[in-house]
Enzyme design. Structure first.
Site, mmCIF file in Angstrom:
data_model
loop_
_atom_site.group_PDB
_atom_site.id
_atom_site.type_symbol
_atom_site.label_atom_id
_atom_site.label_comp_id
_atom_site.label_asym_id
_atom_site.label_seq_id
_atom_site.Cartn_x
_atom_site.Cartn_y
_atom_site.Cartn_z
ATOM 1 N N SER A 1 57.983 48.489 11.130
ATOM 2 C CA SER A 1 59.174 49.245 10.747
ATOM 3 C C SER A 1 59.397 49.199 9.240
ATOM 4 O O SER A 1 59.500 50.235 8.582
ATOM 5 C CB SER A 1 60.390 48.689 11.484
ATOM 6 N N ARG B 1 44.907 43.385 9.346
ATOM 7 C CA ARG B 1 43.661 42.881 9.928
ATOM 8 C C ARG B 1 42.848 44.090 10.401
ATOM 9 O O ARG B 1 43.400 45.128 10.742
ATOM 10 C CB ARG B 1 43.932 41.901 11.061
ATOM 11 N N SER C 1 43.766 45.906 13.634
ATOM 12 C CA SER C 1 45.171 46.249 13.830
ATOM 13 C C SER C 1 45.317 47.691 14.312
ATOM 14 O O SER C 1 44.709 48.608 13.747
ATOM 15 C CB SER C 1 45.951 46.083 12.524
ATOM 16 N N HIS D 1 62.579 39.466 3.983
ATOM 17 C CA HIS D 1 63.534 38.596 4.674
ATOM 18 C C HIS D 1 63.251 37.177 4.205
ATOM 19 O O HIS D 1 62.099 36.807 3.974
ATOM 20 C CB HIS D 1 63.354 38.737 6.188
ATOM 21 N N GLY E 1 63.573 49.720 9.007
ATOM 22 C CA GLY E 1 62.661 50.439 8.137
ATOM 23 C C GLY E 1 62.612 51.934 8.403
ATOM 24 O O GLY E 1 62.432 52.726 7.480
ATOM 25 N N ASP F 1 71.880 36.913 8.034
ATOM 26 C CA ASP F 1 71.097 37.883 8.784
ATOM 27 C C ASP F 1 70.853 37.391 10.211
ATOM 28 O O ASP F 1 71.067 38.128 11.175
ATOM 29 C CB ASP F 1 69.765 38.142 8.076
ATOM 30 N N GLU G 1 80.428 55.100 29.409
ATOM 31 C CA GLU G 1 81.551 54.364 28.821
ATOM 32 C C GLU G 1 81.106 53.138 28.034
ATOM 33 O O GLU G 1 81.734 52.790 27.029
ATOM 34 C CB GLU G 1 82.545 53.955 29.914
ATOM 35 N N SER H 1 92.169 58.003 20.367
ATOM 36 C CA SER H 1 93.516 58.276 20.873
ATOM 37 C C SER H 1 94.426 57.064 20.676
ATOM 38 O O SER H 1 93.958 55.931 20.522
ATOM 39 C CB SER H 1 93.461 58.619 22.368
#
Length: 338
Positions: free
Chosen positions: A26, A47, A50, A107, A133, A190, A226, A251
């Site tokens: 991502s 790799r 992959s 990260h 991503g 995170d 819902e 509402s």
């Protein structure tokens, strides 16, 4: 808090550098394509076997094996899954690092919890987009951007912040905001957000609401609309202008129910559970548990994933989404491409 925008970046600081994007999931596909479209010298490291190799090549990107990408690049962005990163680092990234190179992350997990400990003469920074991503890519293509977090862990060359800001702008972050933080703060907040609100908290709330209505005899389709379908409508309103914006739009009946009943669902017991989740993150307990799970072959992960996919709400959702074919034609996630 420091915030950077496109006007603060010097993309010329980035253009002379060879950039390696390790991983093409991502975030990896978004970083690689956005950097390329910003005029940067990009290669994707994977790799050889992959399944992403062909996907990246079809996008016109140069694809090489991970070790080669790490060796030839000046800036190595690690965007492989957290649980795999430390093993890949030891065998394929670390041998290619040398003094003055930049090691970057999307990260802070592996740096903060010290699963990866780079040499002191290597610059270490993080650019963490605050969105998946697929959104980083789609917003970039619309001329917009997803806000990013910037952190610098090591700066022996004295230019890491400048490179980090330029990198963030090259993937579109400077069109929104690039916010300065630390590896610790990004990682812990995170993980907490994912576990207690965005993923863990939300999915359990959705399933609990769905199950409550179905067990009370209501049609599964009504329960889905819902408790699942309308979540996006509410979240879009909050995303656009905060909780007050959402309450303005719904509402008076819904708003009164929100303000008088919400705390019954999310009460002290939930807050206590959140505090314990945060404590487990801060102590490293969760990180060590997750890495141990990965190294054991992911038995619990695979079991829980399979159980989740079999939940009745998934079956009902597939049927109801088929009534809305435009959802399929406007997907952010295309598994054949990214």
């Amino acid at each position: 808090m420091k915030v950077f925008y496109d006007r603060d970046a010097d993309l010329g600081a980035l253009r002379p550098h060879k950039i390696a994007i390790l991983g093409f999931g991502s975030q990896g596909h978004a970083h690689a394509l956005n950097l390329r479209d910003s005029g940067m010298d990009v290669r994707v490291g994977l790799r050889k076997d992959s399944p992403s190799w062909e996907k990246a090549a079809k996008q016109g990107l140069r694809v090489v094996e991970t070790a080669q990408a790490a060796k030839e690049a000046d800036i190595v962005m690690v965007l492989v899954p957290d649980e795999m990163a430390s093993d890949i680092y030891k065998t394929e990234i670390e041998p290619g690092l040398s003094k003055g190179k930049c090691l970057a992350f999307g990260h802070g997990f592996n740096i903060h919890f010290k699963f990866i400990q780079p040499p002191k003469d290597v610059n270490v920074f993080m650019i963490a987009p605050k969105g998946p991503g697929h959104l980083v890519r789609s917003e970039f293509m619309k001329g917009r951007g997803v806000p990013c977090l910037l952190a610098v862990q090591q700066d022996p060359s004295g230019v890491t912040n400048r490179i980090g800001v330029a990198y963030g702008c090259a993937i579109g972050g400077g069109r929104a905001a690039i916010i300065e933080t630390s590896f610790r703060e990004e990682t812990e907040t995170d993980l907490f957000g994912e576990q207690s609100v965005l993923c863990g908290g939300l999915t359990e709330l959705i399933r609990a609401g769905y199950e409550t209505l179905v067990e009370a005899g209501y049609a599964p389709e009504m329960a889905y609309f819902e408790c699942v379908h309308e979540v996006k409508l509410i979240v879009d309103l909050i995303y656009e202008g905060g909780i007050s914006n959402m309450r303005y739009s719904i509402s008076n009946t819904a708003e009164y129910g929100d303000m008088t009943r919400g705390k019954r669902v999310i009460g002290q017991a939930t807050r206590s559970a959140m505090q314990q989740i945060l404590a487990d993150i801060q102590s490293g307990k969760f990180a060590n548990e997750w890495i141990a799970e990965y190294r054991a072959g992911l038995p619990n992960f695979k079991r829980l994933r399979a159980e989740g996919e079999k939940h009745p709400v998934e079956e009902v959702g597939r049927k109801l989404r088929s009534f809305m074919p435009w959802l399929a034609s406007e997907r952010l996630v295309d598994r054949s491409r990214n």
